[in-house]
Enzyme design. Structure first.
Site, mmCIF file in Angstrom:
data_model
loop_
_atom_site.group_PDB
_atom_site.id
_atom_site.type_symbol
_atom_site.label_atom_id
_atom_site.label_comp_id
_atom_site.label_asym_id
_atom_site.label_seq_id
_atom_site.Cartn_x
_atom_site.Cartn_y
_atom_site.Cartn_z
ATOM 1 N N ASP A 152 0.787 -1.253 0.000
ATOM 2 C CA ASP A 152 0.000 0.000 0.000
ATOM 3 C C ASP A 152 0.814 1.297 0.000
ATOM 4 O O ASP A 152 0.512 2.218 0.765
ATOM 5 C CB ASP A 152 -0.958 0.013 1.204
ATOM 6 C CG ASP A 152 -1.941 -1.149 1.186
ATOM 7 O OD1 ASP A 152 -1.856 -2.005 0.285
ATOM 8 O OD2 ASP A 152 -2.807 -1.205 2.076
ATOM 9 N N ASP A 200 -4.652 -0.663 -1.506
ATOM 10 C CA ASP A 200 -5.969 -0.505 -0.928
ATOM 11 C C ASP A 200 -6.809 0.097 -2.062
ATOM 12 O O ASP A 200 -6.403 1.090 -2.682
ATOM 13 C CB ASP A 200 -5.839 0.484 0.241
ATOM 14 C CG ASP A 200 -6.677 0.109 1.440
ATOM 15 O OD1 ASP A 200 -6.987 -1.078 1.616
ATOM 16 O OD2 ASP A 200 -7.012 1.033 2.212
ATOM 17 N N HIS A 259 -10.600 0.980 -2.587
ATOM 18 C CA HIS A 259 -11.963 1.046 -2.062
ATOM 19 C C HIS A 259 -12.936 1.742 -3.020
ATOM 20 O O HIS A 259 -12.534 2.622 -3.790
ATOM 21 C CB HIS A 259 -11.977 1.823 -0.744
ATOM 22 C CG HIS A 259 -11.166 1.204 0.356
ATOM 23 N ND1 HIS A 259 -11.192 -0.141 0.662
ATOM 24 C CD2 HIS A 259 -10.309 1.775 1.250
ATOM 25 C CE1 HIS A 259 -10.398 -0.369 1.700
ATOM 26 N NE2 HIS A 259 -9.836 0.759 2.068
ATOM 27 N N HIS A 319 -10.300 7.102 1.858
ATOM 28 C CA HIS A 319 -8.923 6.961 1.375
ATOM 29 C C HIS A 319 -8.877 5.899 0.288
ATOM 30 O O HIS A 319 -9.715 4.995 0.255
ATOM 31 C CB HIS A 319 -7.982 6.570 2.529
ATOM 32 C CG HIS A 319 -8.328 5.238 3.137
ATOM 33 N ND1 HIS A 319 -9.302 5.093 4.095
ATOM 34 C CD2 HIS A 319 -7.864 3.986 2.896
ATOM 35 C CE1 HIS A 319 -9.414 3.822 4.428
ATOM 36 N NE2 HIS A 319 -8.559 3.109 3.712
ATOM 37 N N LYS A 351 -7.004 -4.871 -3.069
ATOM 38 C CA LYS A 351 -7.751 -5.450 -1.943
ATOM 39 C C LYS A 351 -8.701 -4.414 -1.367
ATOM 40 O O LYS A 351 -8.545 -3.221 -1.638
ATOM 41 C CB LYS A 351 -6.788 -5.945 -0.862
ATOM 42 C CG LYS A 351 -6.027 -4.798 -0.229
ATOM 43 C CD LYS A 351 -5.033 -5.278 0.774
ATOM 44 C CE LYS A 351 -4.170 -4.136 1.257
ATOM 45 N NZ LYS A 351 -4.917 -3.061 1.931
ATOM 46 N N CYS A 368 -1.960 -2.636 7.566
ATOM 47 C CA CYS A 368 -1.868 -3.551 6.420
ATOM 48 C C CYS A 368 -0.560 -4.325 6.352
ATOM 49 O O CYS A 368 -0.544 -5.471 5.907
ATOM 50 C CB CYS A 368 -2.161 -2.804 5.136
ATOM 51 S SG CYS A 368 -3.918 -2.325 5.078
#
Ligand code: VGL
Ligand code: ZN
Length: 185
Positions: free
Chosen positions: A10, A52, A54, A71, A96, A135
């Protein structure tokens, strides 16, 4: 021959200074990670970068009752890797946390990372990136659980520190479970 893979966790703009969920000194890991990339590339060893990733109304965001500011929303600048990260074109990118209704701190959670590592006969992971207490920790613990040896680059990680001491606590737990801290790339 057993392979070692580099796992970059990340290293995205939102986790660096100026980002929406900035990790203190998060950008300072970039040169360390770039040195690791050069080493792994030179040896033809596999490089994986998790991100990451989202949706805009992700469950982990405050508006949905979660604990985090928005974020790493897919396709925003904040979700992009740090601009100075020298990720080679053949690095594998593992997204992810894509599901709206579920968070995923670990790069192994809901992804094919373990299968892809095993397909490459990888037995050991060198882990760096952000954030130590979320993470990185979750990825390292899952990696150990999946049977990989794990080395963590001390200079290549930084933590969110929601509470002071969280990063050290995460390091203690990772080491207790079998990870090895390494000082230099
Ligand atoms: C992370 C908090 C929320 C991380 C991701 O990459 O460590 N932390 N989402
Ligand atoms: Zn997240």
């Amino acid at each position: 021959m057993a392979a070692t893979a580099l796992i970059i966790v990340d290293l995205q703009n939102d986790f660096c200074p100026g980002g929406t969920l900035a990790v203190r000194e998060g950008d300072q890991v970039v040169p360390v990670v770039n040195a690791l990339i050069a080493r792994f590339s030179g040896q033809g060893a596999p490089i994986f970068a998790t991100r990451d990733w989202h949706v805009a109304d992700h469950i982990s965001f405050v508006a949905q009752g979660g604990i985090w500011p928005p974020h790493c929303v897919q396709a925003t600048r904040g979700a992009q890797f740090h601009p100075d990260l020298q990720l080679p074109g053949d690095a594998a990118i593992i997204s992810k946390g894509e599901r709206q209704d579920r968070d995923a701190y670990s790069g192994f959670d809901g992804t094919d990372l373990a299968d892809r590592l095993k397909a490459l006969a990888v037995e050991k992971l060198v882990v760096c990136g952000l954030a130590t207490d979320y993470c990185v920790k979750a990825t390292v613990l899952d990696g150990l659980e999946a049977g990989f040896g794990v080395e963590i680059m001390a200079a290549g990680i930084r933590g969110v520190e929601v509470a002071p001491g969280d990063s050290q606590g995460a390091i203690d737990k990772m080491v207790e479970r079998g990870a090895v801290m390494s000082a230099a790339p």
